[in-house]
Design an enzyme around this catalytic site. Structure first.
Site, PDB file in Angstrom:
ATOM      1  N   PHE A 260      37.031  37.595  39.630  1.00 37.63           N
ATOM      2  CA  PHE A 260      37.075  38.935  39.055  1.00 37.63           C
ATOM      3  C   PHE A 260      37.029  38.831  37.532  1.00 37.63           C
ATOM      4  CE2 PHE A 260      37.761  40.804  43.004  1.00 37.63           C
ATOM      5  CZ  PHE A 260      38.769  40.166  43.689  1.00 37.63           C
ATOM      6  N   GLN A 303      45.558  43.183  40.658  1.00 35.65           N
ATOM      7  CA  GLN A 303      45.230  41.886  40.081  1.00 35.65           C
ATOM      8  C   GLN A 303      44.440  41.030  41.068  1.00 35.65           C
ATOM      9  OE1 GLN A 303      45.304  40.382  37.275  1.00 35.65           O
ATOM     10  NE2 GLN A 303      44.788  38.330  38.038  1.00 35.65           N
ATOM     11  N   GLU A 304      44.786  41.112  42.336  1.00 35.92           N
ATOM     12  CA  GLU A 304      44.123  40.308  43.358  1.00 35.92           C
ATOM     13  C   GLU A 304      42.725  40.822  43.700  1.00 35.92           C
ATOM     14  OE1 GLU A 304      44.901  37.557  44.758  1.00 35.92           O
ATOM     15  OE2 GLU A 304      47.030  37.252  44.381  1.00 35.92           O
ATOM     16  N   SER A 305      42.588  42.121  43.896  1.00 39.21           N
ATOM     17  CA  SER A 305      41.330  42.636  44.463  1.00 39.21           C
ATOM     18  C   SER A 305      40.751  43.856  43.773  1.00 39.21           C
ATOM     19  CB  SER A 305      41.564  43.012  45.928  1.00 39.21           C
ATOM     20  OG  SER A 305      42.436  44.137  46.010  1.00 39.21           O
TER      21      SER A 305
END
Length: 447
Positions: A260, A303-305
Site C-alpha cells: 500500500f 493501515q492494513e487494507s
C-alpha cells in the site's frame, strides 16, 4: 498434447536421467538424510516472518529438499566471506544466498543454473545526491559490502574511470547500507535490483539513480568438486521452472514494491466518509466484545487494507484485517475476504496478543506492543525486549522499544538474537500510523 510441451517434458526427463549417472555427493546427502544449505539472514533470502520462516532462498531450498526426500538444515552466516569459506570447507552442500554468478566467483566455485536475474543499481535518497552516470560519482560518499559482486563491477568501471572511489565495509550487508542511505548517513550504495525492490516497500524515499550492469544471473554456489549435485539441482530447477512454481515464488516476493502507498491525511479523511460507514458497526461490535476501542480496530484495519474487504497481498495476507492463512486457521476463520469474519478474527487475534504481552508492560504500551507483534511477529518482539535490556533501556516502555526495533536490521545486533533479522523500522511506523489514524477518528466530530 502440444508438441512444444511434449518436447519440454522429454528434455526434463533426459536431464533427470543424466543427473542420476553422477550420484556420489547426492548419495551422501541421502544417506545422511539431510540437506545442508548455507545462507544469510535477509528479506531476499532467509528470515523469520510473522508465521514462520520465509524468503525466496528458503522456499526454493525447501522445495529442492522435498524433491530429494530429505530434511533441510540451514546454516546462517554473517558475511559473504563466511559463506564462501563454508563452501570451500564443505561445511554445507551449497549456498543459497542471493549470489550473483561472476567471472571471479566461477574461478573457484561451481554455480547452478540461474533462477533469477538482477541488475546492480546505484541507490541514493530522494532529495540527496543525484549522480546520473559513473563519472558523477567522484564526490559521492559511496559504500558497498566487502567481497560483493558490486566490488567486482566497480573495479571494472574504475579502469575507464580512474577517479572512481568507494569504500568496502566488511561489517555491514546491503540491507544495512540501504538503511544508512535512507537515514542520510551515506550518499549512495550499490544493491541488486531484487534487494532494492524489497527495501523500497519500507523506504520509498530510496531512489535508483542508474543501473551499473545489464541483467546478471543469480544461482546456488557449490564446491568446485560437487558436479553431481550441480546436475541434480539443474534438473530439478528445469522442472521447477516448467511447472510454473518458480515464477510463483518470484511473484510472491518481487511482484510488487509496496503493498500500500503511504496515504496522506486528505485521502484518509475521504475514506472515513466513503468507506468506513459500511464497516463501522462491525468494528464497534467486535471491539466491544474484546474490550477494545472500536477506533483502534478501525484504525488498524485502515493501515492494513484501507478498508478494502477484498484486499490481497502477494505475501499471502488477505481481507480487511489482512490475516495470514495460518492465523485465520487458528481463529477458525473460513473466508478471510468476508469482512464480518475478518473483523471478528482481527479483533480476537489482537486481543490475544494483548493478553500475551508480559504483565510488567502497562497500558497503553501493552496495545502498542501487541500491534507491533501483529505486524512483525511475537518472536521479534521478544528479541527487541531482550536487546533493550542489553542496551540498558526499559523493555516495558514503548518509547524505548521503538528506538530498539530498527536495530534488528543490523547484523551486530540480530546475530545474537533467537529470531534473527527483522525489518525493525516497519512495526515502529505501523504503530505510529495506527495511533495517528485513531487520533483522527476520535477527533472527527461526525463519529
Amino acid at each position: 498434447m502440444h508438441y512444444s510441451k511434449l518436447l519440454s517434458l522429454v528434455l526434463v526427463g533426459l536431464i533427470l536421467v543424466s543427473s542420476l549417472s553422477c550420484t556420489d555427493n547426492v548419495d551422501k546427502i541421502k544417506q545422511r538424510g539431510e540437506l545442508i544449505v548455507v545462507t544469510r539472514n535477509a528479506p531476499t533470502t532467509y528470515y523469520e516472518a510473522r508465521d514462520g520462516l520465509a524468503g525466496v532462498e528458503y522456499e526454493l531450498a525447501s522445495s529442492f529438499a522435498e524433491a530429494m526426500k530429505v530434511k533441510l538444515r540451514f546454516i546462517v552466516k554473517d558475511s559473504l566471506e563466511d559463506i564462501f569459506r563454508a563452501i570451500e570447507k564443505n561445511e554445507a552442500d551449497f549456498a543459497a544466498a542471493g549470489l550473483t554468478k561472476t567471472a571471479q566467483r566461477t574461478n573457484g566455485f561451481l554455480f547452478s543454473d540461474s533462477y533469477q536475474e538482477v541488475q546492480q543499481q546505484l541507490v541514493c535518497r530522494r532529495g540527496g545526491a543525484r549522480p546520473k552516470k559513473v563519472s558523477d560519482l567522484t564526490d559521492i560518499n559511496l559504500v558497498i559490502p566487502a567481497k560483493s559482486s558490486y566490488s567486482e563491477q566497480l573495479a571494472k568501471l574504475k579502469k575507464k574511470h580512474p577517479e572512481l572511489s568507494w569504500r568496502e565495509d566488511s561489517e555491514k550487508d546491503t540491507e544495512e547500507l540501504l538503511d544508512m542511505v535512507w537515514q542520510r548517513k551515506l550518499d549512495c550504495t550499490v544493491a541488486d535490483s531484487n534487494i532494492v525492490a524489497i527495501n523500497r516497500r519500507y523506504f520509498p524515499e530510496l531512489v535508483v539513480r542508474f543501473n551499473l550492469t545489464e541483467p546478471e544471473p543469480l544461482g546456488w554456489l557449490l564446491h568446485k568438486d560437487n558436479t553431481d549435485l550441480k546436475h541434480r539441482i539443474n534438473a530439478w530447477l528445469t522442472a521447477h521452472k516448467f511447472s510454473g512454481k518458480l515464477s510463483q515464488v518470484i511473484e510472491k516476493y518481487y511482484g510488487f514494491i509496496e503493498v500500500f502507498d503511504y496515504v496522506d491525511n486528505r485521502h484518509y479523511q475521504r475514506a472515513i466518509k466513503k468507506r468506513l460507514p459500511a464497516f463501522k458497526k462491525l468494528f464497534q461490535k467486535h471491539a466491544k466484545k474484546h474490550d477494545l476501542p472500536w477506533t483502534l480496530l478501525a484504525a488498524q484495519s485502515y493501515q492494513e487494507s484501507h478498508w478494502r474487504a477484498r484486499a490481497k497481498s502477494p505475501t499471502g495476507v488477505r481481507g480487511i484485517m489482512m490475516l495470514t492463512q495460518a492465523t485465520a486457521r487458528e481463529l477458525n476463520i473460513s473466508n478471510r475476504l468476508d469482512p464480518v469474519q475478518s473483523i471478528k478474527g482481527g479483533a480476537k487475534y489482537l486481543s490475544r496478543l494483548i493478553h500475551r504481552i508480559p504483565e510488567d508492560v502497562k497500558q497503553p504500551d501493552r496495545t502498542w506492543f501487541a500491534l507491533a507483534a501483529y505486524n512483525i511477529g511475537m518472536g521479534h518482539l521478544y528479541d527487541a525486549r531482550k536487546l533493550a535490556r542489553n542496551l540498558g533501556k526499559n523493555p516495558s516502555l514503548w518509547s524505548d522499544l521503538e528506538q530498539v526495533f530498527p536495530l534488528l536490521t543490523q547484523k551486530k545486533y540480530y546475530r545474537h538474537l533467537k529470531h534473527g533479522y527483522a525489518r525493525g523500522s516497519e512495526p515502529v511506523r505501523y504503530v505510529q500510523r495506527i495511533r495517528d489514524y485513531q487520533d483522527i477518528l476520535e477527533r472527527n466530530s461526525s463519529f
